[in-house]
Write a protein that holds these residues in place. Structure first.
Motif, PDB file in Angstrom:
ATOM      1  N   LEU A  75      -2.893   0.957  -7.849  1.00 43.34           N
ATOM      2  CA  LEU A  75      -1.973   1.774  -8.677  1.00 43.34           C
ATOM      3  C   LEU A  75      -1.703   1.313  -9.996  1.00 43.34           C
ATOM      4  O   LEU A  75      -1.348   0.104 -10.275  1.00 43.34           O
ATOM      5  CB  LEU A  75      -0.555   1.649  -7.679  1.00 43.34           C
ATOM      6  CG  LEU A  75       0.419   2.775  -8.188  1.00 43.34           C
ATOM      7  CD1 LEU A  75      -0.093   4.049  -8.177  1.00 43.34           C
ATOM      8  CD2 LEU A  75       1.789   2.358  -7.424  1.00 43.34           C
ATOM      9  N   VAL A  84      -3.718   2.036  -3.563  1.00 42.25           N
ATOM     10  CA  VAL A  84      -3.540   3.327  -2.731  1.00 42.25           C
ATOM     11  C   VAL A  84      -4.234   3.462  -1.811  1.00 42.25           C
ATOM     12  O   VAL A  84      -5.183   2.671  -1.575  1.00 42.25           O
ATOM     13  CB  VAL A  84      -3.607   4.595  -3.712  1.00 42.25           C
ATOM     14  CG1 VAL A  84      -2.868   4.217  -4.998  1.00 42.25           C
ATOM     15  CG2 VAL A  84      -5.157   4.311  -4.234  1.00 42.25           C
ATOM     16  N   TYR A 140      -1.686   8.430  -0.629  1.00 38.69           N
ATOM     17  CA  TYR A 140      -2.077   9.505  -1.766  1.00 38.69           C
ATOM     18  C   TYR A 140      -3.018  10.692  -1.235  1.00 38.69           C
ATOM     19  O   TYR A 140      -3.458  10.416  -0.271  1.00 38.69           O
ATOM     20  CB  TYR A 140      -2.602   8.950  -3.150  1.00 38.69           C
ATOM     21  CG  TYR A 140      -4.117   8.868  -2.891  1.00 38.69           C
ATOM     22  CD1 TYR A 140      -5.077   9.765  -3.519  1.00 38.69           C
ATOM     23  CD2 TYR A 140      -4.635   7.622  -2.657  1.00 38.69           C
ATOM     24  CE1 TYR A 140      -6.135   9.690  -3.377  1.00 38.69           C
ATOM     25  CE2 TYR A 140      -5.834   7.496  -2.427  1.00 38.69           C
ATOM     26  CZ  TYR A 140      -6.722   8.257  -3.123  1.00 38.69           C
ATOM     27  OH  TYR A 140      -8.110   8.280  -2.893  1.00 38.69           O
ATOM     28  N   GLN A 167       1.898  11.376  -4.029  1.00 42.21           N
ATOM     29  CA  GLN A 167       2.050  10.335  -3.210  1.00 42.21           C
ATOM     30  C   GLN A 167       2.146  10.830  -1.870  1.00 42.21           C
ATOM     31  O   GLN A 167       2.864  12.038  -1.809  1.00 42.21           O
ATOM     32  CB  GLN A 167       3.374   9.509  -3.768  1.00 42.21           C
ATOM     33  CG  GLN A 167       4.438  10.004  -3.226  1.00 42.21           C
ATOM     34  CD  GLN A 167       5.821   9.165  -3.438  1.00 42.21           C
ATOM     35  OE1 GLN A 167       5.600   7.835  -3.489  1.00 42.21           O
ATOM     36  NE2 GLN A 167       7.028   9.420  -3.555  1.00 42.21           N
ATOM     37  N   HIS A 199       0.813  -1.143   0.021  1.00 47.16           N
ATOM     38  CA  HIS A 199      -0.123  -0.122   0.001  1.00 47.16           C
ATOM     39  C   HIS A 199       0.965   1.285   0.084  1.00 47.16           C
ATOM     40  O   HIS A 199       1.982   1.287   0.523  1.00 47.16           O
ATOM     41  CB  HIS A 199      -0.784  -0.038   1.285  1.00 47.16           C
ATOM     42  CG  HIS A 199      -1.962  -0.889   1.410  1.00 47.16           C
ATOM     43  ND1 HIS A 199      -1.585  -2.157   1.539  1.00 47.16           N
ATOM     44  CD2 HIS A 199      -3.285  -1.015   0.596  1.00 47.16           C
ATOM     45  CE1 HIS A 199      -3.020  -3.124   1.717  1.00 47.16           C
ATOM     46  NE2 HIS A 199      -3.875  -2.045   1.016  1.00 47.16           N
TER      47      HIS A 199
END
Length: 246
Positions: free
Chosen positions: A155, A220, A131, A177, A128
């Protein structure tokens, strides 16, 4: 302190002294404290001190950590990236999950660590990455790592280009990110199995790309936009300005 159990979780903060843009970066003074100390203290807000490890190859950084009662481990000096350094720690200290917090993140929301851990509990078969939304100015700056992801949060790509792009070239919406990652030991072993950076990773100068090039899934996790990474000398002033307002 977080209500999450950290018995089988380690937070690892990779820190190297050599930085082409800001030499000695982990020890840069941020409002009276070395940056690495501030980063560790943010982690202590959610995790017990003994579950946070600074991983470094530099005795100067290690000495500062010891002076501030921060657990530190000396790692090899030939690691390609911070994640490779975390992978070495995983071979020494068994855990179910390793959370990588970048050492150049002296201000971030500690609750983001909890978010990435909960995301792992819900989907334990993937790595993981955090973001958040980004501004147009950040979108135009190659310092900021942009990412795109599928509707189910997988992603798709991560790098420095101005993505997603529009037909007329204007900014619409984009995400950057947040440097809080979570991996299993198996994912770290696969990531660190290569002897050199993968091709796109080298071009982008972004280690997360290696996961994609190796076919390792990454999902994410939405986080706050509080983080400020220190990559350039002028970033120090931005961080100190933030701290003065808190």
């Amino acid at each position: 302190m977080s209500e999450l159990a950290f018995d089988n979780i380690l937070i690892v903060i990779p820190a190297r002294f050599g930085s082409s843009r800001l030499p000695g970066k982990p020890l840069v003074d941020i409002a009276g404290k070395p940056m690495i100390v501030r980063t560790a203290e943010m982690c202590f807000e959610v995790a017990p001190r003994d579950r946070v490890i600074v991983a470094t190859d530099d005795e100067r950084i290690a000495a500062v950590c010891r002076d501030h009662d921060i657990r530190v481990e000396i790692t090899r000096s030939d690691h390609l990236t911070g994640t490779d350094r975390v992978a070495e720690i995983s071979t020494r200290f068994p855990a179910d999950l390793y959370v990588n917090v970048q050492g150049d993140e002296p201000v971030f929301n500690p609750r983001d660590i909890e978010r990435v851990i909960r995301a792992h509990h819900e989907r334990p078969d993937t790595s993981h990455i955090g973001y958040c939304r980004m501004t147009q100015d950040q979108w135009a700056d190659s310092k900021y790592i942009k990412l795109t992801f599928s509707l189910d949060g997988r992603l798709i790509y991560i790098g420095r280009a101005q993505v997603p792009g529009s037909h007329d070239g204007s900014f619409k919406e984009a995400y950057r990110q947040v440097c809080v990652y979570a991996y299993t030991r198996a994912d770290l072993e696969a990531f660190s199995s290569v002897q050199r950076r993968t091709p796109l990773e080298t071009i982008e100068d972004c280690e997360v790309v290696r996961f994609l090039e190796l076919g390792l899934p990454v999902h994410v996790v939405e986080m706050s936009a509080d983080s400020i990474s220190v990559d350039r000398p002028d970033d120090v002033a931005r961080v100190e300005s933030r701290l003065s307002r808190t």
